[in-house]
Design a protein around this motif. Structure first.
Motif, PDB file in Angstrom:
ATOM      1  N   GLU A   1      13.120 -24.747 -34.774  1.00  0.00           N
ATOM      2  CA  GLU A   1      12.578 -25.813 -34.322  1.00  0.00           C
ATOM      3  C   GLU A   1      12.515 -25.789 -32.872  1.00  0.00           C
ATOM      4  OE1 GLU A   1      12.535 -30.468 -34.941  1.00  0.00           O
ATOM      5  OE2 GLU A   1      13.524 -29.462 -36.231  1.00  0.00           O
ATOM      6  N   HIS A   2      13.464 -25.671 -32.200  1.00  0.00           N
ATOM      7  CA  HIS A   2      13.449 -25.838 -30.858  1.00  0.00           C
ATOM      8  C   HIS A   2      12.891 -24.638 -30.164  1.00  0.00           C
ATOM      9  CE1 HIS A   2      16.038 -25.513 -27.074  1.00  0.00           C
ATOM     10  NE2 HIS A   2      16.729 -24.327 -27.162  1.00  0.00           N
ATOM     11  N   ASN A   3      12.988 -23.382 -30.724  1.00  0.00           N
ATOM     12  CA  ASN A   3      12.594 -22.442 -29.968  1.00  0.00           C
ATOM     13  C   ASN A   3      10.943 -22.426 -30.402  1.00  0.00           C
ATOM     14  OD1 ASN A   3      14.882 -20.892 -28.845  1.00  0.00           O
ATOM     15  ND2 ASN A   3      15.314 -20.167 -31.141  1.00  0.00           N
ATOM     16  N   GLU A   4      10.614 -22.766 -31.468  1.00  0.00           N
ATOM     17  CA  GLU A   4       9.022 -22.585 -31.751  1.00  0.00           C
ATOM     18  C   GLU A   4       8.336 -23.815 -30.648  1.00  0.00           C
ATOM     19  OE1 GLU A   4       8.610 -23.232 -35.944  1.00  0.00           O
ATOM     20  OE2 GLU A   4       8.832 -21.096 -36.451  1.00  0.00           O
TER      21      GLU A   4
ATOM     22  N   THR B   1      38.120  -9.408 -25.472  1.00  0.00           N
ATOM     23  CA  THR B   1      38.421 -10.575 -25.841  1.00  0.00           C
ATOM     24  C   THR B   1      37.699 -11.805 -25.377  1.00  0.00           C
ATOM     25  OG1 THR B   1      40.127 -10.586 -24.179  1.00  0.00           O
ATOM     26  CG2 THR B   1      40.621 -10.059 -26.545  1.00  0.00           C
ATOM     27  N   PHE B   2      37.437 -11.780 -24.141  1.00  0.00           N
ATOM     28  CA  PHE B   2      36.711 -13.020 -23.437  1.00  0.00           C
ATOM     29  C   PHE B   2      35.448 -13.085 -23.933  1.00  0.00           C
ATOM     30  CE2 PHE B   2      34.424 -15.143 -19.762  1.00  0.00           C
ATOM     31  CZ  PHE B   2      35.242 -16.525 -19.963  1.00  0.00           C
ATOM     32  N   ALA B   3      34.612 -12.003 -24.168  1.00  0.00           N
ATOM     33  CA  ALA B   3      33.266 -12.059 -24.703  1.00  0.00           C
ATOM     34  C   ALA B   3      33.203 -12.466 -26.304  1.00  0.00           C
ATOM     35  CB  ALA B   3      32.514 -10.548 -24.508  1.00  0.00           C
ATOM     36  N   TRP B   4      34.312 -12.183 -26.916  1.00  0.00           N
ATOM     37  CA  TRP B   4      34.434 -12.536 -28.032  1.00  0.00           C
ATOM     38  C   TRP B   4      34.513 -13.978 -28.348  1.00  0.00           C
ATOM     39  CZ3 TRP B   4      37.652  -8.989 -31.850  1.00  0.00           C
ATOM     40  CH2 TRP B   4      37.276  -9.227 -33.326  1.00  0.00           C
ATOM     41  N   TYR B   5      35.540 -14.485 -27.358  1.00  0.00           N
ATOM     42  CA  TYR B   5      35.731 -15.925 -27.381  1.00  0.00           C
ATOM     43  C   TYR B   5      34.413 -16.735 -27.280  1.00  0.00           C
ATOM     44  CZ  TYR B   5      36.658 -20.083 -24.182  1.00  0.00           C
ATOM     45  OH  TYR B   5      36.661 -20.948 -23.283  1.00  0.00           O
ATOM     46  N   LEU B   6      33.921 -16.188 -25.817  1.00  0.00           N
ATOM     47  CA  LEU B   6      32.445 -16.906 -25.837  1.00  0.00           C
ATOM     48  C   LEU B   6      31.611 -16.819 -26.713  1.00  0.00           C
ATOM     49  CD1 LEU B   6      31.847 -16.144 -21.729  1.00  0.00           C
ATOM     50  CD2 LEU B   6      32.352 -18.226 -22.670  1.00  0.00           C
ATOM     51  N   ALA B   7      31.479 -15.762 -27.555  1.00  0.00           N
ATOM     52  CA  ALA B   7      30.611 -15.764 -28.625  1.00  0.00           C
ATOM     53  C   ALA B   7      30.848 -16.675 -29.789  1.00  0.00           C
ATOM     54  CB  ALA B   7      30.681 -14.221 -29.359  1.00  0.00           C
ATOM     55  N   GLY B   8      32.056 -17.164 -29.874  1.00  0.00           N
ATOM     56  CA  GLY B   8      32.723 -18.059 -30.730  1.00  0.00           C
ATOM     57  C   GLY B   8      32.168 -19.604 -30.435  1.00  0.00           C
ATOM     58  N   GLU B   9      32.028 -19.646 -29.142  1.00  0.00           N
ATOM     59  CA  GLU B   9      32.007 -20.986 -28.505  1.00  0.00           C
ATOM     60  C   GLU B   9      30.411 -21.223 -28.673  1.00  0.00           C
ATOM     61  OE1 GLU B   9      33.888 -23.356 -27.466  1.00  0.00           O
ATOM     62  OE2 GLU B   9      35.581 -22.167 -28.105  1.00  0.00           O
ATOM     63  N   VAL B  10      29.689 -20.094 -28.427  1.00  0.00           N
ATOM     64  CA  VAL B  10      27.967 -20.123 -28.836  1.00  0.00           C
ATOM     65  C   VAL B  10      27.740 -20.286 -30.048  1.00  0.00           C
ATOM     66  CG1 VAL B  10      26.073 -18.984 -28.631  1.00  0.00           C
ATOM     67  CG2 VAL B  10      27.549 -18.817 -26.940  1.00  0.00           C
ATOM     68  N   PHE B  11      28.576 -19.827 -31.060  1.00  0.00           N
ATOM     69  CA  PHE B  11      28.397 -20.101 -32.472  1.00  0.00           C
ATOM     70  C   PHE B  11      28.525 -21.494 -32.814  1.00  0.00           C
ATOM     71  CE2 PHE B  11      29.902 -15.626 -33.456  1.00  0.00           C
ATOM     72  CZ  PHE B  11      28.544 -14.916 -32.944  1.00  0.00           C
ATOM     73  N   LYS B  12      29.744 -22.010 -32.391  1.00  0.00           N
ATOM     74  CA  LYS B  12      29.969 -23.551 -32.564  1.00  0.00           C
ATOM     75  C   LYS B  12      28.761 -24.155 -31.833  1.00  0.00           C
ATOM     76  CE  LYS B  12      34.867 -23.025 -31.629  1.00  0.00           C
ATOM     77  NZ  LYS B  12      35.834 -23.427 -30.721  1.00  0.00           N
ATOM     78  N   TRP B  13      28.260 -24.151 -30.732  1.00  0.00           N
ATOM     79  CA  TRP B  13      27.194 -24.730 -30.221  1.00  0.00           C
ATOM     80  C   TRP B  13      25.568 -24.696 -30.912  1.00  0.00           C
ATOM     81  CZ3 TRP B  13      22.540 -22.895 -28.212  1.00  0.00           C
ATOM     82  CH2 TRP B  13      21.701 -23.732 -27.473  1.00  0.00           C
ATOM     83  N   VAL B  14      25.695 -23.440 -31.608  1.00  0.00           N
ATOM     84  CA  VAL B  14      24.580 -23.499 -32.411  1.00  0.00           C
ATOM     85  C   VAL B  14      24.593 -24.433 -33.650  1.00  0.00           C
ATOM     86  CG1 VAL B  14      22.932 -21.969 -33.840  1.00  0.00           C
ATOM     87  CG2 VAL B  14      23.930 -21.004 -31.445  1.00  0.00           C
ATOM     88  N   LEU B  15      25.763 -24.323 -34.248  1.00  0.00           N
ATOM     89  CA  LEU B  15      25.899 -25.225 -35.356  1.00  0.00           C
ATOM     90  C   LEU B  15      25.977 -26.653 -35.009  1.00  0.00           C
ATOM     91  CD1 LEU B  15      29.028 -23.710 -37.061  1.00  0.00           C
ATOM     92  CD2 LEU B  15      27.028 -24.050 -38.076  1.00  0.00           C
ATOM     93  N   GLU B  16      26.339 -27.060 -33.848  1.00  0.00           N
ATOM     94  CA  GLU B  16      26.087 -28.345 -33.277  1.00  0.00           C
ATOM     95  C   GLU B  16      24.723 -28.947 -33.372  1.00  0.00           C
ATOM     96  OE1 GLU B  16      28.385 -28.487 -29.862  1.00  0.00           O
ATOM     97  OE2 GLU B  16      30.309 -28.426 -30.993  1.00  0.00           O
ATOM     98  N   LYS B  17      23.845 -27.894 -32.828  1.00  0.00           N
ATOM     99  CA  LYS B  17      22.476 -27.904 -32.571  1.00  0.00           C
ATOM    100  C   LYS B  17      21.615 -27.810 -33.820  1.00  0.00           C
ATOM    101  CE  LYS B  17      23.102 -28.699 -28.137  1.00  0.00           C
ATOM    102  NZ  LYS B  17      23.018 -29.850 -27.714  1.00  0.00           N
TER     103      LYS B  17
END
Lengths: 360, 360
Positions: free
Chosen positions: A265-268, A241-257
């Motif tokens: 663009e960032h990676n290239e 569950t904790f890894a799932w929660y963190l994955a969800g937070e990462v998805f939000k972060w990617v959307l925000e970026k």
């Protein structure tokens, strides 16, 4: 302390903002008075984490409705076994494109369940490692699916082509998922261990097309059965569950970026900065053809390998961690996944310049 | 906010001190400038976490030298499949003691790999659920091993006997591990999902006797192969590092609290407090015979089930969370694993008294 940039190949750096939020709410999540890792996976509070994670991932990858999103136990290695056991049915042959260590590891596991047809695709162009164009890959007519690993972390090789086939394409995207847009509808199964671009180690993403369900071997452990996991919404057993929660937070972060276009663009930008400097120097070298250089993992050699230890020591003192290359290839490797800021790559290049000047 | 006590059956409460430490060092672990979840599992820093975790667990359980300690992916459900695939060799029969839901779930999975001999052990004494004495269990002569689940979380039943056999005993200790001393040398394999007494969901402990290695089915996924995991020191693939680190912190905490004798005393004290009050009341009831009442999971019914919703609502308002019983049995369930302080059980009993007074 010096600000630290962590170039580990995985488990890798997480976005700073995500870690800071996780820290702030670690003992009192959403004002529940408990940690998110202490609550039932079936509680309405956790189910909202799950729903948001899937919604945001579907938005990021534009996942079509006929694809299921699963969060699994076991890492990508578990999928090396789960893929053939779920997909073969009564078939006995599958194509496995081989561009390096991870593809070969998947092949070794697949041999327990079928006769993998190994499709070698590595060649040399101008003395540099390169991948044959997909039209020249020697696929078999009777394969049930075509498996490939688009990014090989050890050699720093990325395959930008897709297999030319009408069979389901299965991709181990552990080290490239979410780094740039992809067209999910071109794949049968996409899977990815989390510990590079998704979250902490211990959770694995599987995206599977609906028509591929229901062909499991009778001896497939139930917790790896895609059909069961679809029916149980990835809760056949207690999920991480904790890894799932963190994955969800990462998805939000990617959307925000800026979503996956923003990540591309960032990676290239980061990769160019590093590859361009390496190419401009005779002190450092990268042995991969520009067509197939990984956006995520940049291996490089020092002209004099006797300087490797000094390089690593001085880099670490500057807050540039985990730059040692994989033992199979030696030298250095900078893994620059989504969470690595441009500032980190700039700091690495700045250090490399000084080190070259002092030691060339 | 009211201090919260979380009676979830799992994922469950973690020791407050462990969570507080994890929070303090979440973004800067051991002054490394990174989170423990961002570093390579093969780094010397993480290997010291691994070494300490094993050392402390071996001390807690007095694990003999001919037993291996593994930290695995997949949860106990993965072990439902891994146990028969690792242990059967060419045998086709295994005994499965059946005292409830979890034993039955293991049996369902085992049917893929062998003919499980289901050994029913539940009986009734004085109208209460009880477990037959082990000498009366109907074990088969030709079983390769005897599997049992000593603590059934849903019914709140604990089996205190061991199977009477010279075959290897395999125990699913997910919900009882570390709650009191055991004699590891009496077992062939002990396994336990972490999310009750070890740490967060997503890591699974396996303790396996050396002579049981090397009999794996050819189709066993490699990441579940005990022999491979022994050889690779639980790093055949990237392990769930953050869960492993937290498990190690929990082991330290148990040692500080007096080890397993300390836990036994703590757990017996808490369980007595709750069972004694239930037995003294005609408003609440528990249907398990005192010989087999679980130290970890205390299910109880209200005399009038129409009051269940009100009970749960008022309990939650008092900071007493996750008391709803499993849907299979209804009523209430207080899971009081190691991390639940006496204060939490006292708060529950105090609330139950008031609720009884107001509603009886």
């Amino acid at each position: 302390m010096e600000k630290v940039f962590n170039f580990s190949a995985g488990p890798a750096m997480l976005p700073h903002d995500v870690l800071a939020k996780a820290q702030a709410e670690l003992t009192n999540w959403n004002d529940n008075g408990t940690s998110v890792m202490e609550i039932s996976h079936r509680s309405k509070e956790f189910l909202s984490v799950v729903a948001d994670a899937e919604k945001n991932l579907r938005e990021l990858l534009s996942i079509p409705d006929n694809y299921h999103v699963l969060f699994c136990h076991g890492g990508a290695r578990a999928q090396f076994a789960a893929v053939p056991m779920n997909l073969l049915g009564s078939a006995t042959i599958a194509d496995y494109v081989d561009a390096g260590y991870w593809a070969q590891s998947a092949i070794t596991e697949a041999k327990k369940y079928c006769t993998p047809n190994t499709v070698s695709v590595i060649t040399e162009i101008d003395g540099l490692k390169a991948v044959l164009p997909a039209k020249d890959w020697n696929l078999s007519a009777d394969a049930e699916y075509v498996h490939f690993c688009p990014n090989e972390t050890i050699d720093g090789i990325e395959i930008r082509d897709l297999p030319v086939t009408d069979k389901p394409i299965v991709a181990d995207m552990s080290s490239t998922i979410l780094s740039r847009p992809i067209n999910v509808s071109e794949y049968g199964v996409i899977y990815a261990g989390a510990q590079k671009n998704i979250g902490p180690a211990g959770i694995t993403l599987v995206i599977v097309r609906d028509d591929l369900l229901g062909k499991a071997k009778e001896y497939l452990p139930e917790f790896l059965n895609y059909k069961t996991l679809v029916e149980k919404e990835s809760m056949f057993n207690t999920p991480p569950t904790f890894a799932w929660y963190l994955a969800g937070e990462v998805f939000k972060w990617v959307l925000e970026k800026g979503g996956l276009e923003g990540m591309r663009e960032h990676n290239e930008h980061k990769a160019s900065l590093l590859y361009d400097y390496i190419d401009s120097s005779s002190f450092y070298s990268n042995g991969v053809h520009p067509n197939n250089r990984s956006l995520m993992n940049v291996p490089f050699l020092l002209a004099n390998p006797e300087l490797d230890a000094l390089f690593l020591e001085q880099a670490k003192a500057k807050g540039l961690h985990s730059l040692k290359g994989h033992r199979a290839v030696g030298g250095m490797r900078a893994s620059i996944y989504n969470a690595m800021p441009l500032e980190g790559v700039q700091a690495l290049v700045d250090f490399m310049k000084v080190f070259e000047k002092e030691n060339a």
